[in-house]
Enzyme design. Structure first.
Site, PDB file in Angstrom:
ATOM      1  N   CYS A 101      -4.911   2.450  -3.636  1.00  0.00           N
ATOM      2  CA  CYS A 101      -3.703   2.995  -3.003  1.00  0.00           C
ATOM      3  C   CYS A 101      -2.515   2.043  -3.118  1.00  0.00           C
ATOM      4  O   CYS A 101      -1.702   1.942  -2.178  1.00  0.00           O
ATOM      5  CB  CYS A 101      -3.940   3.353  -1.544  1.00  0.00           C
ATOM      6  SG  CYS A 101      -5.204   4.592  -1.333  1.00  0.00           S
ATOM      7  N   HIS A 155       0.865  -1.179   0.000  1.00  0.00           N
ATOM      8  CA  HIS A 155       0.000   0.000   0.000  1.00  0.00           C
ATOM      9  C   HIS A 155       0.904   1.232   0.000  1.00  0.00           C
ATOM     10  O   HIS A 155       2.026   1.178   0.518  1.00  0.00           O
ATOM     11  CB  HIS A 155      -0.844  -0.054   1.276  1.00  0.00           C
ATOM     12  CG  HIS A 155      -1.901   1.004   1.393  1.00  0.00           C
ATOM     13  ND1 HIS A 155      -1.626   2.286   1.808  1.00  0.00           N
ATOM     14  CD2 HIS A 155      -3.239   0.959   1.172  1.00  0.00           C
ATOM     15  CE1 HIS A 155      -2.766   2.988   1.845  1.00  0.00           C
ATOM     16  NE2 HIS A 155      -3.756   2.204   1.464  1.00  0.00           N
ATOM     17  N   LYS A 177     -10.347  -0.358  10.649  1.00  0.00           N
ATOM     18  CA  LYS A 177     -10.550  -1.560   9.819  1.00  0.00           C
ATOM     19  C   LYS A 177     -10.905  -2.771  10.682  1.00  0.00           C
ATOM     20  O   LYS A 177     -11.090  -3.872  10.176  1.00  0.00           O
ATOM     21  CB  LYS A 177      -9.287  -1.866   9.011  1.00  0.00           C
ATOM     22  CG  LYS A 177      -8.970  -0.819   7.944  1.00  0.00           C
ATOM     23  CD  LYS A 177      -7.792  -1.268   7.120  1.00  0.00           C
ATOM     24  CE  LYS A 177      -7.111  -0.122   6.403  1.00  0.00           C
ATOM     25  NZ  LYS A 177      -7.860   0.394   5.273  1.00  0.00           N
ATOM     26  N   GLN A 224      -4.300  -4.927   7.281  1.00  0.00           N
ATOM     27  CA  GLN A 224      -5.322  -5.893   6.853  1.00  0.00           C
ATOM     28  C   GLN A 224      -5.268  -7.185   7.658  1.00  0.00           C
ATOM     29  O   GLN A 224      -6.213  -7.963   7.633  1.00  0.00           O
ATOM     30  CB  GLN A 224      -5.161  -6.218   5.354  1.00  0.00           C
ATOM     31  CG  GLN A 224      -5.364  -5.043   4.422  1.00  0.00           C
ATOM     32  CD  GLN A 224      -6.800  -4.513   4.398  1.00  0.00           C
ATOM     33  OE1 GLN A 224      -7.742  -5.176   4.811  1.00  0.00           O
ATOM     34  NE2 GLN A 224      -6.952  -3.281   3.927  1.00  0.00           N
ATOM     35  N   ASP A 253       3.402  -4.161   7.967  1.00  0.00           N
ATOM     36  CA  ASP A 253       2.151  -3.430   7.767  1.00  0.00           C
ATOM     37  C   ASP A 253       1.025  -4.426   8.003  1.00  0.00           C
ATOM     38  O   ASP A 253       0.744  -5.277   7.159  1.00  0.00           O
ATOM     39  CB  ASP A 253       2.111  -2.857   6.346  1.00  0.00           C
ATOM     40  CG  ASP A 253       0.756  -2.210   6.028  1.00  0.00           C
ATOM     41  OD1 ASP A 253      -0.183  -2.335   6.850  1.00  0.00           O
ATOM     42  OD2 ASP A 253       0.645  -1.595   4.954  1.00  0.00           O
TER      43      ASP A 253
END
Ligand code: 7TS
Length: 408
Positions: A364, A121, A224, A201, A198
């Protein structure tokens, strides 16, 4: 299947209508919906306990501070971290910038490399680019395979002693690919590099254990994972956080301030300059409590089932191309696709007219979109409150799009 259908009534927005149809929300990779427990925690804070934190001259402020710190402890427990290793901030973007500016700016030099992947991302690319302008470090990218897995062999062959940071997504927001973070962390550490993850998600959708992953830094967002916007987390190993410079200065983060220099507060406060997002942290704590009650194994197994069903049904649509792994065990519930030569924005518009919310565009992740030769894709993404009939509605909507665009 782990049936979570009974929880739908916890999410008030799912009772809403959209363009004359019941809302079918398939954009949880962008942001999730919020259960009443989270909404109530936030409004309850403002109604009963609102005050600034860490300024305990009076009881109300002490209560607000206790609630804020309880939220931190809950979030830390959720990822198997110590509470001192969890700094609150605005979200994944802000957390990754803190690592790039706090650690990268002070440690990288010309000749050093930062190893990313082609499926990152922008939040895990642009901060490194900004910092490399100051440090002269070079960014290099590991590719993915034809089956949309991270090419771990290629990644390892890029890992030489000049690589100082490996920063990789635990789960792609476009392909859905789950990456083998522990394996990559071991390789990074053998090469003397730091492992940054990261987990925007991953944390919402699967058990994430920072110790099991052996992540040095890890970033995620509250919004999220059923929590509010405006709150996120930077996890860092205690010794690294203690050694790292803050990227932002101001109130709350200092121990002492002289006219020309300052000393920092203990971790994690050193990384929380200014009045923090207090209500948001408390809301995130409530979201974590909600997810813990469901159980992350149930969350994951529900999504595996739903994603398998979606891949099966979408795969049967003529001219539909899915960009991502087909094995549900190696992927999450973000499913990117194109349908014949219908523009993904047109697909999203036609679905929207039927009350179905999906995202269309580059999500993104422009370098990924470019490498896929699909500058835009449509993306449906699932979470705990989605059910099979949502997938059925999506498939019906896509058949309608085919008709409208006269795809033979
Ligand atoms: N990293 C990944 C893997 C993401 O999916 C996102 C947001 C971010 C970082 C940034 O998170 P933020 O909370 O700081 O914005 N992803 C998406 C998406 O897929 N659609 O909208 C936002």
């Amino acid at each position: 299947m782990t049936d979570l259908a009974h929880i739908r009534s916890d999410f008030p927005i799912l009772q809403e209508e959209m363009n004359g149809h019941p809302l079918i929300y398939l954009d949880s990779a962008a942001t999730s919906q919020k259960p009443t427990a989270v909404i109530d925690a936030i409004s309850g804070f403002y109604q009963k306990t609102n005050a600034n934190v860490h300024r305990g001259a009076y009881t109300l402020s002490d209560t607000a501070t206790d609630l804020y710190e309880e939220a931190r402890a809950r979030v830390a427990g959720f990822i198997n971290a110590d509470r001192r290793e969890v700094a609150f901030n605005r979200g994944t973007t802000s957390a990754l910038n803190q690592v790039a500016y706090g650690w990268g700016l002070n440690n990288l030099e010309p000749g050093d490399k930062v190893l990313l992947s082609l499926m990152e991302h922008h939040a895990n690319i642009v901060p490194w680019q900004l910092v490399s302008r100051h440090t002269g470090a070079e960014l290099i990218y590991a590719p993915y395979t034809d089956s949309y897995a991270l090419d771990v062999d290629a990644l390892e062959s890029l890992l030489d002693e000049n690589v100082k940071v490996v920063s990789i997504t635990a789960m792609s927001n476009v392909l859905g690919t789950i990456n083998p973070i522990r394996h990559i962390a071991d390789a990074a550490h053998r090469a003397g590099a730091l492992m940054v993850v990261d987990a925007a998600q991953a944390v919402p959708h699967m058990t994430v254990d920072v110790k099991q992953m052996d992540a040095d830094f890890l970033a995620f967002s509250g919004h999220k994972m059923l929590g509010p916007t405006g709150i996120g987390v930077l996890y860092g190993k205690l010794d690294l956080l203690e050694a790292m410079e803050p990227a932002e200065g101001g109130g709350e983060m200092i121990s002492d301030v002289q006219l020309d220099s300052s000393t920092w507060a203990e971790v994690p406060h050193k990384f929380e300059a200014g009045t923090p997002p207090i209500a948001e942290a408390i809301g995130l704590g409530a979201a974590v409590e909600y997810l813990e009650k469901l159980g992350m194994e149930a969350v994951r197994s529900h999504e595996i089932d739903l994603t398998a069903y979606a891949l099966d049904r979408l795969g049967a649509i003529q001219d539909l191309t899915i960009y991502g792994p087909t094995d549900v065990e190696t992927r999450g519930g973000a499913v990117a696709f194109t349908l014949a030569d219908i523009h993904p924005h047109d697909i999203a518009t036609i679905l929207d007219q039927q009350g179905i919310a999906i995202r269309a565009g580059h999500h993104c992740a422009r370098p990924l979109a470019r490498s896929l030769k699909a500058p835009a894709t449509a993306r449906a993404s699932f979470y705990v409150y989605n059910i099979r009939s949502d997938v059925d509605a999506l498939v019906d909507g896509l058949e309608k799009a085919r008709e409208i665009f006269g795809v033979a």
